[in-house]
Design a protein around this motif. Sequence first.
Motif, PDB file in Angstrom:
ATOM      1  N   MET A   1      21.550 -18.505 -48.487  1.00  0.00           N
ATOM      2  CA  MET A   1      20.298 -19.126 -48.941  1.00  0.00           C
ATOM      3  C   MET A   1      20.146 -20.528 -48.364  1.00  0.00           C
ATOM      4  O   MET A   1      21.107 -21.285 -48.300  1.00  0.00           O
ATOM      5  N   SER A   3      19.179 -24.249 -48.163  1.00  0.00           N
ATOM      6  CA  SER A   3      19.067 -25.329 -49.140  1.00  0.00           C
ATOM      7  C   SER A   3      17.728 -26.033 -48.988  1.00  0.00           C
ATOM      8  O   SER A   3      17.184 -26.143 -47.898  1.00  0.00           O
ATOM      9  N   ASP A   4      17.175 -26.508 -50.077  1.00  0.00           N
ATOM     10  CA  ASP A   4      15.907 -27.223 -50.029  1.00  0.00           C
ATOM     11  C   ASP A   4      16.050 -28.579 -49.368  1.00  0.00           C
ATOM     12  O   ASP A   4      15.068 -29.271 -49.129  1.00  0.00           O
ATOM     13  N   GLU A  36      16.021 -21.526 -41.403  1.00  0.00           N
ATOM     14  CA  GLU A  36      15.746 -20.450 -42.345  1.00  0.00           C
ATOM     15  C   GLU A  36      15.022 -19.331 -41.591  1.00  0.00           C
ATOM     16  O   GLU A  36      14.436 -19.542 -40.546  1.00  0.00           O
ATOM     17  N   ASP A 218      14.888 -15.522 -45.828  1.00  0.00           N
ATOM     18  CA  ASP A 218      15.316 -16.361 -46.932  1.00  0.00           C
ATOM     19  C   ASP A 218      14.172 -16.540 -47.905  1.00  0.00           C
ATOM     20  O   ASP A 218      14.311 -16.355 -49.107  1.00  0.00           O
ATOM     21  N   ARG A 219      13.041 -16.926 -47.354  1.00  0.00           N
ATOM     22  CA  ARG A 219      11.842 -17.004 -48.175  1.00  0.00           C
ATOM     23  C   ARG A 219      10.793 -16.125 -47.526  1.00  0.00           C
ATOM     24  O   ARG A 219      10.827 -15.882 -46.315  1.00  0.00           O
ATOM     25  N   THR A 220       9.836 -15.663 -48.298  1.00  0.00           N
ATOM     26  CA  THR A 220       8.811 -14.789 -47.761  1.00  0.00           C
ATOM     27  C   THR A 220       7.454 -15.228 -48.285  1.00  0.00           C
ATOM     28  O   THR A 220       7.322 -15.619 -49.447  1.00  0.00           O
ATOM     29  N   ALA A 232       7.726 -17.419 -51.844  1.00  0.00           N
ATOM     30  CA  ALA A 232       8.817 -17.464 -52.813  1.00  0.00           C
ATOM     31  C   ALA A 232      10.119 -17.100 -52.132  1.00  0.00           C
ATOM     32  O   ALA A 232      10.118 -16.582 -51.014  1.00  0.00           O
ATOM     33  N   GLN A 233      11.231 -17.394 -52.823  1.00  0.00           N
ATOM     34  CA  GLN A 233      12.507 -16.886 -52.347  1.00  0.00           C
ATOM     35  C   GLN A 233      12.372 -15.368 -52.262  1.00  0.00           C
ATOM     36  O   GLN A 233      11.821 -14.732 -53.173  1.00  0.00           O
ATOM     37  N   THR A 234      12.870 -14.784 -51.163  1.00  0.00           N
ATOM     38  CA  THR A 234      12.621 -13.368 -50.938  1.00  0.00           C
ATOM     39  C   THR A 234      13.097 -12.522 -52.118  1.00  0.00           C
ATOM     40  O   THR A 234      12.395 -11.625 -52.585  1.00  0.00           O
ATOM     41  N   GLU A 235      14.300 -12.809 -52.610  1.00  0.00           N
ATOM     42  CA  GLU A 235      14.828 -11.989 -53.694  1.00  0.00           C
ATOM     43  C   GLU A 235      13.897 -12.005 -54.899  1.00  0.00           C
ATOM     44  O   GLU A 235      13.684 -10.994 -55.549  1.00  0.00           O
ATOM     45  N   ALA A 236      13.306 -13.177 -55.131  1.00  0.00           N
ATOM     46  CA  ALA A 236      12.397 -13.301 -56.270  1.00  0.00           C
ATOM     47  C   ALA A 236      11.205 -12.371 -56.103  1.00  0.00           C
ATOM     48  O   ALA A 236      10.788 -11.692 -57.047  1.00  0.00           O
TER      49      ALA A 236
END
Lengths: 256, 293, 302
Positions: A1, A3-4, A36, A218-220, A232-236
């Motif tokens: 993941m 990091s921000d 990312e 990582d994000r989508t 959002a974070q992809t998993e979310a």
Amino acid sequence: MVSDTNPVKLEIQNLTIRYGGQAAISGVNLSIREHEIFGIIGPANAGKTSFLKAINRMDMFDSNMRVEGNILFNGQDVRKLRNIYALRSRIGVVFPLPVGLPMSVYDNVALSARLRGIKERAELDLIVERCLTRAALWDEVKDRLDTLGSLLSGGQQQRLTIARALSQEPELLMLDEFSIAVDPVTTMRIEDVLKELKSEMTIILVTNLVQQARRLADRTAFFLDGGCVEVAQTEALFTQQTRDPRTRDYVEGRFG
Amino acid sequence: MDNHMFAATELNQKNQRTEKLVRLLFILMAGLLILPVLIILFTLVYKGSSILSIDFLFTNPTNGMTEGGIFPALLGTIWLVVVALIVSVPLGIAAAIYLSEYAPDNWGTRLINLAIINLAGVPSIVHALFGLGAFVVFFNFGTSILAASLTLAIMTLPVVIVATRESLQAVPHAFREACWNMGATRWQTIRRVVLPNAVSGILTGVILEVSRSAGETAPIMFTGAVFFSPFLPQGVMDQTMAMSLHLFVVSTQVPNVPENLPYGVALVLIGMVLIMNSISIAFRMHLRGKKKW
Amino acid sequence: MSRNHAFDQRNLDWYIDKAVQALVFIGGISAVIFIIGIFLFITKEGIGFLINTLDLQEFFGSPYWEPSDEDAPEYGILALLAGTASVTGLAMLIAIPFSLGTAIYIAEFATGKTREWLKILVELLAAIPSVVWGFIGLTIMNPLIIELFDVPVGLTVLNAGIILGLMAAPIMTSIAEDALKAVPDRYREAAEALGATRWQVVFKTVLPAAKNGLLGAVLLGVGRGFGETMAVLMATGHAVNIPGSVFDSVRALTATIAAELGETAVGSDHYQVLFTIGIFLFLITFLINLTADLIVRGIRNS
């Protein structure tokens, strides 16, 4: 993941793209961080390809295309650059329609290095082999590097295009439905390579396969009708924590 | 019911008859256009071939141009064409690259296109007047190969431009975009992708221009070509004889020329031109057969 | 990161690109410079006479052309104009139907090898130099006309008209063929789907759709005939004369310049009046080409 705290690579502010009177993208805000893999999903005509085109200033090739808003690459507005070619050389792009240039496979992949002024054969050999290997094409063409790139099969041309983009050693790699002409096994191999490449570059992955985004990104972001519905974070996104019901409907295959 | 079907067949037959008739009419028209020219060409060959020999090509005319060969005219035409090419080929290719690769779609580009159309369309004798007024008199080159070749170069510039532009535009746009996307400048793209794939087409155009310049008479007759010269040209400031003008001279200006002499000159001239054009056509067909994408 | 410092700096390649752009622009603009140069130089040589000496009414209205008469030179181009017009007119009468017919045959009826060979033949015919055509008029057509029509002279409007017609036809054919080819195949398919035969498709669908392009081809042919020099110089008989029939000898504007320019002293009245004719020829052909271009461009835009 990711990091921000990673620095922002690409900042999109209030981006609107029009073709004639028709808006393909309207009012999109996004920021993409270094290292990312940023996935973009959405149905056809959501504006995904136009979005990529605006980033490396392909609007210059299309007198119909109008871009408004800001696109900051490394903090600099790409529309105020003095040397547009330097920008493009730092961004690799792969579009769904593969283009093998009408020169040998070797020259196709060596082109970018040659444009940068690299002449030494040994160095070029190294680049060609490395990029073709990463694009999962080396084994198929290593014995016929002198065939014309434009005469390879569609799937091979697609991987050649990927190899060429990699040969730019880009800071940002933008892939637009790269697997459309490639078989599933090869797609998997390229996906593995993309995961490795993350340490070297930032990747934007536009895909019509939601599961591909899930595997890699990582994000989508979900694009619909020229707007960015949510990021959002992809998993979310894939575990029903979406803010917008349309995103859930699309991810779960209820439309698109 | 039967009646109805019968009527339809009759109409069909009538249509087919008309179809055949129309087709025949067009074949006839094409034939009538081409046949006389072929007959004329065969007459030229028939009447001129008796004088053709290596000697005819490589000796000087003698006895008031009623005997001997055509060597000075042949050599002069080569001089004129080569010097014209040196000017028009780079200029024409540059113009075509500009129009195909750089030119924006605006009134300035339309103006350039209009100028090219008119350069090709202005009567050759007007080009001759221009060559005389500009190169011979104003720039003071005198009647010389230089003045004549410059006139020829300007007159035939559209041939190179049009052929080059066509072969540049035959290279698919996607190749350029792919190359630009890698950060190549326009020129790098032209040099590495566009030109290598257009060079044979450009060559076809250059051959056409050679053929065109070799056959022109009016633009050179007051600017550098002379009826007769006892000397072979030594440089671009010399006057020269030329094949096209020589044909005019021996067929209209010289008394007591044996009949086969002008036929021989015409045959050599037309041979040069048609061979050039055939090479260009063959080259083009060869290219079309060789797929690169 | 080290690359980042150089980011957005103009490098050598950028400057080379700009330099090449400037260089090829010179090539592009040269065509404009040349066409303006042509107009300026022929005007420069002819304008003094046009303004000071020439009586335009005499110039266009008088059939008497005696520019080398020392006492009372006459500068009427009416007869020359008539010569050019009659020869060009006859040539078009011959060339228009035949070249359009041939173009229609090549584009709509011929197939495969026949079509390829016809196109090659047409292209080769277009390449024959005008001085060779003039020679053909002089040596082949001349005796033929004398014998066939039992006339004393064979170098006439008829001779030059036929020669010019044969010369202009291949060019008109290939431009007309381009115009026919520009008609999209879906027009033909749509008409054929309605059960139309080939010629019905051609006459009712293709020809109307291509009419602007065909008109452009005709206009370019007219321009070509109007400006042709060597062939009409050799085949018309070169007699200043308003023709009463196709068996009269005439003289064309272009041929007059070609025949007389060599004998005149630079700057003399005679020299200048020939340039004045040149200005006239330039303007007329410019107009013809412009019109043809506008017409052809019109179809492409619609």
